[in-house]
Enzyme design. Structure first.
Site, short mmCIF file in Angstrom:
data_model
loop_
_atom_site.label_atom_id
_atom_site.label_comp_id
_atom_site.label_asym_id
_atom_site.label_seq_id
_atom_site.Cartn_x
_atom_site.Cartn_y
_atom_site.Cartn_z
N ASP A 198 183.26 54.40 -5.78
CA ASP A 198 182.49 55.22 -6.52
C ASP A 198 181.46 56.23 -5.49
O ASP A 198 180.30 55.68 -5.46
CB ASP A 198 181.71 54.47 -7.27
CG ASP A 198 180.61 54.58 -8.66
OD1 ASP A 198 180.91 56.86 -8.34
OD2 ASP A 198 179.71 54.52 -9.12
N ASP A 239 182.94 63.19 -8.49
CA ASP A 239 183.03 61.51 -9.19
C ASP A 239 184.63 60.89 -9.07
O ASP A 239 184.69 61.12 -9.81
CB ASP A 239 181.63 61.51 -9.85
CG ASP A 239 181.69 59.83 -10.25
OD1 ASP A 239 181.68 58.59 -9.36
OD2 ASP A 239 181.05 60.45 -11.28
#
Ligand SMILES: *[C@@H]1O[C@H](CO)[C@@H](O)[C@H](O)[C@H]1NC(C)=O
Ligand SMILES: *[C@@H]1O[C@H](CO)[C@@H](O)[C@H](O)[C@H]1NC(C)=O
Ligand SMILES: *[C@@H]1O[C@H](CO)[C@@H](O)[C@H](O)[C@H]1NC(C)=O
Ligand SMILES: *[C@@H]1O[C@H](CO)[C@@H](O)[C@H](O)[C@H]1NC(C)=O
Length: 445
Positions: free
Chosen positions: A147, A332
């Site tokens: 992440d 992201d």
């Protein structure tokens, strides 16, 4: 966004979609009407799009638009809103101040490489909802979600209640010979007002495809929210944003990438995420066979702790380049969708026949057979990243596969845009922690 503004925007979007004539620059497209399920999306559950959108809103603390909140409650199996699902266990373990983990990175003895680099597969979960990669912690290999939008490495483990462990690969600190509890340290990460994880912290040897860090802070969840429990494919997150977002208290710790950076041949990790296919994350190497041409680099503004850059222009299909004054975005990998400014989303879906802001599912839907134009977005003023139209068709919202949920959805007007996996599927992305920059190029097709 305030709810009044939101309502105005929704009405504006619907009006625009209904009223927008096809501009001269857009080719007329033939429109298929056969009601056949799209085999491309076989197996994706209706509601996946809504859940992905809700998750993104929560992660970045954006208020849920009213339609989306309702759609989420209605969606079968939707993520529950209640907070941490379980009582925190093991709380109160150690009250002494923690020591800082003295992490050191080394080339792996037994890994795939002996030059300090690391490479692991990134395998999409069904429907490309997330990508999972094998991580070895204290000799135990566990699939985790990388992440670039957060900075905690937390893992399912044997301290969790049995009900939460079920179906997961759980790290067992007791059988790791290298695990050490970081006395008094705890973490609590919240992806908005619902999903999250909290627990204790230790250090252990973490090996990602040959790149190894000893004494890496490893966060052992003792409480996780229901959405994580239900997702048995993923056993935790590897945060790859800047360490300033790490939630460990009382002494903040560094991410795996920050610890590894000094010994990597080049201070870079790369994300090569594919649509319905296995890709890779790589540390310390840029594999130029994975992209076409050369990378375009742009500075990131790390003040927020995210991989953030300006994004002030966009173009829909072969249409003109349009401006989005002051636009900012982050790259992201941990967000499924692409969340962009409402003005981009309006402009984009005005070119898609049958696109509507669908209150039932809380986002834009269109006929699955619609041909979607590409979307180009500015990356730091140096590069226009083209996101393939095909990838903006995220998933069907009905069992018949007639209506599809958009991979591009609106965030807050003027707010931070979140370029998630929908963008990564079209672009190879290099994250450079040496000069805080991001490099992008189209995937080698
Ligand atoms: C950052 O470093 C890379 C090499 O690793 C270089 O190609 C690039 O130009 C640099 N980017 C910036 C914005 O300075
Ligand atoms: C960097 O981001 C911060 C906060 O996100 C902002 O306040 C600042 O103005 C930005 N700096 C530049 C040079 O854009
Ligand atoms: C809105 O979504 C629902 C699925 O929940 C779908 O059945 C319906 O056709 C969609 N509406 C439009 C106008 O596309
Ligand atoms: C690489 O880029 C060139 C020029 O943009 C394009 O013509 C070519 O088709 C691309 N090749 C691949 C394999 O994607």
């Amino acid at each position: 966004m305030h709810s009044l503004l939101q309502t105005v925007f929704l009405l504006a979007l619907v009006a625009m979609v209904l009223a927008a004539p096809a501009p001269a620059s857009m080719k007329k497209r033939s429109f298929k009407v056969e009601r056949v399920p799209n085999p491309k999306f076989k197996g994706r559950s209706p509601g996946a799009g809504t859940r992905a959108l809700v998750k993104a809103y929560r992660k970045f603390l954006m208020p849920l638009p009213p339609g989306l909140a309702d759609a989420m409650s209605a969606a079968q199996g939707a993520t529950k809103i209640e907070g941490v699902a379980e009582k925190e266990q093991g709380k109160g373990k150690g009250h002494k101040p923690s020591s800082v983990a003295a992490a050191t990175a080394t080339a792996s003895a037994g890994g795939a490489s002996n030059d300090g680099t690391g490479v692991v597969t990134a395998t999409p979960e069904q429907g490309d909802v997330e990508y999972l990669s094998p991580v070895t912690i204290g000799g135990q290999t566990i699939n985790m979600d990388f992440d670039s939008g957060s900075s905690d490495l937390w893992v399912f483990n044997t301290e969790l209640a049995a009900g939460s462990q079920a179906g997961h690969s759980n790290f067992n600190p007791e059988t790791s010979t290298t695990f050490q509890l970081l006395q008094g340290a705890s973490f609590e990460i919240s992806y908005g007002d619902g999903s999250g994880a909290a627990g204790n912290v230790g250090t252990d040897t973490v090996n990602i495809g040959g790149a190894t860090v000893t004494n890496q802070a490893v966060e052992l969840a003792t409480a996780v929210s229901s959405s994580f429990v239900q997702d048995t494919q993923s056993n935790g997150l590897v945060g790859l944003a800047f360490s300033k977002l790490n939630t460990i208290k009382p002494v903040q710790q560094k991410t795996f990438f920050d610890n590894a950076i000094a010994t990597l041949p080049i201070p870079v990790f790369t994300a090569d995420l594919r649509h319905a296919a296995v890709g890779a994350y790589e540390f310390g190497n840029i594999d130029s066979t994975k992209f076409n041409g050369s990378l375009s680099w742009t500075d990131v503004n790390a003040t927020s702790g995210f991989w953030q850059f300006s994004s002030q222009q966009f173009a829909v299909g072969t249409g003109p380049t349009m401006n989005l004054a002051g636009g900012q975005a982050i790259a992201d990998t941990g967000t499924t969708l692409m969340i962009a400014d409402p003005s981009i989303v309006n402009a984009y879906y005005s070119q898609v026949q049958g696109a509507v802001n669908n209150e039932t599912v809380g986002g834009v839907t269109f006929p699955c057979a619609a041909q979607l134009p590409d979307l180009a977005v500015d990356i730091g003023g140096n590069y226009m990243a083209t996101v393939r139209g095909d990838d903006i068709n995220f998933s069907p919202v009905d069992a018949a596969g007639t209506t599809c949920f958009g991979g591009l959805q609106a965030g807050t007007a003027g707010g931070l845009q979140i370029y998630g996996d929908i963008m990564f599927k079209s672009q190879f992305v290099a994250f450079n922690g040496g000069n805080n920059s991001i490099g992008m190029a189209p995937h080698q097709s």
